[in-house]
Design a protein around this motif. Structure first.
Motif, PDB file in Angstrom:
ATOM      1  N   ILE A 153       1.040  -0.543  -0.285  1.00 38.03           N
ATOM      2  CA  ILE A 153      -0.368   0.153   0.076  1.00 38.03           C
ATOM      3  C   ILE A 153       0.825   1.074   0.250  1.00 38.03           C
ATOM      4  O   ILE A 153       1.576   1.102   0.377  1.00 38.03           O
ATOM      5  CB  ILE A 153      -0.697  -0.243   1.327  1.00 38.03           C
ATOM      6  CG1 ILE A 153      -0.032  -0.005   2.524  1.00 38.03           C
ATOM      7  CG2 ILE A 153      -1.509  -1.301   0.837  1.00 38.03           C
ATOM      8  CD1 ILE A 153      -1.381   0.206   3.759  1.00 38.03           C
ATOM      9  N   ALA A 154       0.648   2.064  -0.769  1.00 38.87           N
ATOM     10  CA  ALA A 154       0.778   3.670  -0.578  1.00 38.87           C
ATOM     11  C   ALA A 154       0.065   4.839  -0.087  1.00 38.87           C
ATOM     12  O   ALA A 154      -0.047   5.621  -1.154  1.00 38.87           O
ATOM     13  CB  ALA A 154       1.411   3.496  -2.204  1.00 38.87           C
ATOM     14  N   PRO A 155       0.032   5.280   1.076  1.00 41.03           N
ATOM     15  CA  PRO A 155      -0.754   6.515   1.511  1.00 41.03           C
ATOM     16  C   PRO A 155       0.227   7.562   1.542  1.00 41.03           C
ATOM     17  O   PRO A 155       0.890   7.842   2.484  1.00 41.03           O
ATOM     18  CB  PRO A 155      -1.119   5.692   2.410  1.00 41.03           C
ATOM     19  CG  PRO A 155      -0.390   4.485   3.617  1.00 41.03           C
ATOM     20  CD  PRO A 155       0.406   4.564   2.853  1.00 41.03           C
ATOM     21  N   LYS A 190       1.031  -6.996   8.712  1.00 40.62           N
ATOM     22  CA  LYS A 190       2.709  -6.780   7.813  1.00 40.62           C
ATOM     23  C   LYS A 190       2.795  -6.441   6.123  1.00 40.62           C
ATOM     24  O   LYS A 190       3.910  -6.869   5.291  1.00 40.62           O
ATOM     25  CB  LYS A 190       3.877  -7.986   7.659  1.00 40.62           C
ATOM     26  CG  LYS A 190       4.315  -8.138   9.608  1.00 40.62           C
ATOM     27  CD  LYS A 190       4.702  -9.401   9.701  1.00 40.62           C
ATOM     28  CE  LYS A 190       5.061  -9.057  11.457  1.00 40.62           C
ATOM     29  NZ  LYS A 190       4.153  -8.988  11.932  1.00 40.62           N
ATOM     30  N   THR A 191       1.302  -6.329   5.504  1.00 44.20           N
ATOM     31  CA  THR A 191       1.467  -5.278   4.323  1.00 44.20           C
ATOM     32  C   THR A 191       2.428  -4.469   3.833  1.00 44.20           C
ATOM     33  O   THR A 191       2.573  -3.415   5.276  1.00 44.20           O
ATOM     34  CB  THR A 191      -0.211  -4.722   4.506  1.00 44.20           C
ATOM     35  OG1 THR A 191      -0.805  -6.507   4.635  1.00 44.20           O
ATOM     36  CG2 THR A 191       0.184  -4.599   3.201  1.00 44.20           C
ATOM     37  N   PRO A 192       3.102  -4.590   3.517  1.00 38.52           N
ATOM     38  CA  PRO A 192       4.136  -3.761   2.724  1.00 38.52           C
ATOM     39  C   PRO A 192       3.638  -2.449   2.658  1.00 38.52           C
ATOM     40  O   PRO A 192       3.431  -1.675   1.644  1.00 38.52           O
ATOM     41  CB  PRO A 192       4.989  -3.617   1.857  1.00 38.52           C
ATOM     42  CG  PRO A 192       4.660  -5.200   1.951  1.00 38.52           C
ATOM     43  CD  PRO A 192       3.483  -5.963   2.163  1.00 38.52           C
ATOM     44  N   ALA A 193       3.656  -1.428   2.994  1.00 36.91           N
ATOM     45  CA  ALA A 193       3.873  -0.095   3.643  1.00 36.91           C
ATOM     46  C   ALA A 193       4.445   1.184   3.277  1.00 36.91           C
ATOM     47  O   ALA A 193       6.180   1.120   3.794  1.00 36.91           O
ATOM     48  CB  ALA A 193       3.253   0.307   4.349  1.00 36.91           C
ATOM     49  N   TRP A 194       4.618   1.835   1.851  1.00 43.35           N
ATOM     50  CA  TRP A 194       5.513   3.410   2.033  1.00 43.35           C
ATOM     51  C   TRP A 194       4.198   4.095   1.967  1.00 43.35           C
ATOM     52  O   TRP A 194       3.403   4.455   0.909  1.00 43.35           O
ATOM     53  CB  TRP A 194       5.582   3.084   0.492  1.00 43.35           C
ATOM     54  CG  TRP A 194       7.205   4.566   0.055  1.00 43.35           C
ATOM     55  CD1 TRP A 194       7.430   5.520   0.853  1.00 43.35           C
ATOM     56  CD2 TRP A 194       8.502   4.350   0.010  1.00 43.35           C
ATOM     57  NE1 TRP A 194       8.657   5.788   0.698  1.00 43.35           N
ATOM     58  CE2 TRP A 194       9.411   5.033  -0.230  1.00 43.35           C
ATOM     59  CE3 TRP A 194       9.327   3.027  -0.990  1.00 43.35           C
ATOM     60  CZ2 TRP A 194      10.021   4.687  -0.821  1.00 43.35           C
ATOM     61  CZ3 TRP A 194       9.737   2.755  -2.059  1.00 43.35           C
ATOM     62  CH2 TRP A 194      10.786   3.955  -1.545  1.00 43.35           C
TER      63      TRP A 194
END
Length: 261
Positions: A153-155, A190-194
């Motif tokens: 995800i990328a908020p 633990k979903t990767p996030a930036w």
């Protein structure tokens, strides 16, 4: 024999040929029709599964024309550097007067996503969720509500606590006694996030992103954070133009599958 072979090849070409670029689409959910856009790379073929991005626009692009949401954010980045985005990009449109963290809007976004994954052979283990401003709030909400679906995800300039005056009437009001950041981080797992934010943002406090970085890390999450000095609300142009971010995004692959797959 040659005629049969020619006919077979002609039929195969017709079946596999697809329009590419930004395409008009519509989906019906709960008896309501929603227009949206899907971006298809020029070299799209059906011989392999494609990564898919679901992009959620900001409050200024709300409406029903199915077009204005492509005038900001990810669509601009694609037009400027088309070679960086070898993916199917689904761009739904939120209705006026409603925010993305609303079940009806989430459902229509997911319906559009599912339709285009089916139409353009999307890879269920490489589905990415991103959004800006109101779409950043939507990204956090959908990452928590549908955890396990996203490869990353990328908020961008979003948050967890809804701005003053904004309330999703279909869900209980946010309890001031609950640590909403820790609760969201636990659901996202633990979903990767930036995460991206400008430190001079006058509309969405940068502390919203900072608190989520802390909460996700405390929960053992995989977190990248870019905070832009002296940048106001528009941090999305810098974020989507970041080649390192784009490479990182497409390198992520979902490990945990949903129970229905």
């Amino acid at each position: 024999m040659r005629r049969l072979l020619f006919l077979f090849l002609a039929i195969a070409f017709v079946v596999s040929a697809k329009d590419t670029g930004f395409l008009n689409r519509k989906v019906t959910v709960g008896g309501l029709e929603y227009k949206y856009q899907v971006y298809v790379p020029a070299d799209w073929t059906n011989d392999h599964a494609w990564p898919v991005i679901l992009f959620l626009h900001g409050a200024g692009e709300r409406g029903a024309d199915g077009l204005v949401q492509t005038d900001v954010g990810l669509a601009h980045a694609i037009r400027k550097n088309v070679e960086r985005f070898p993916a199917i990009v689904v761009i739904p449109q939120c209705q006026k007067g409603i925010w993305w963290p609303d079940p009806g809007m989430e459902n229509q976004a997911l319906a559009a996503l599912d339709a285009e994954m089916s139409e353009f052979h999307g890879d269920p283990d490489r589905v990415y969720l991103t959004g800006l401003s109101m779409g950043g709030y939507g990204t956090w909400a959908m990452a928590a509500q549908f955890a396990g679906r996203w490869a990353a995800i990328a908020p961008i300039c979003g948050g967890i606590k809804l701005p003053s005056g904004v309330q999703d009437s279909s869900r209980p009001a946010q309890d001031a006694s609950v640590d909403v950041y820790a609760a969201a981080a636990k659901k996202i797992g633990k979903t990767p996030a930036w995460i991206f934010h400008g430190d001079a943002d006058p509309l969405v406090p940068v502390v919203e992103s900072r608190r989520m970085v802390i909460a996700l890390k405390a929960n053992g999450g995989d977190v990248h954070y870019s905070e832009y000095a002296d940048v106001g609300h528009n941090s999305w142009d810098k974020a989507y133009a970041d080649a390192d971010f784009v490479k990182w995004l497409f390198a992520q692959k979902r490990v945990q599958k949903t129970a229905t797959e």
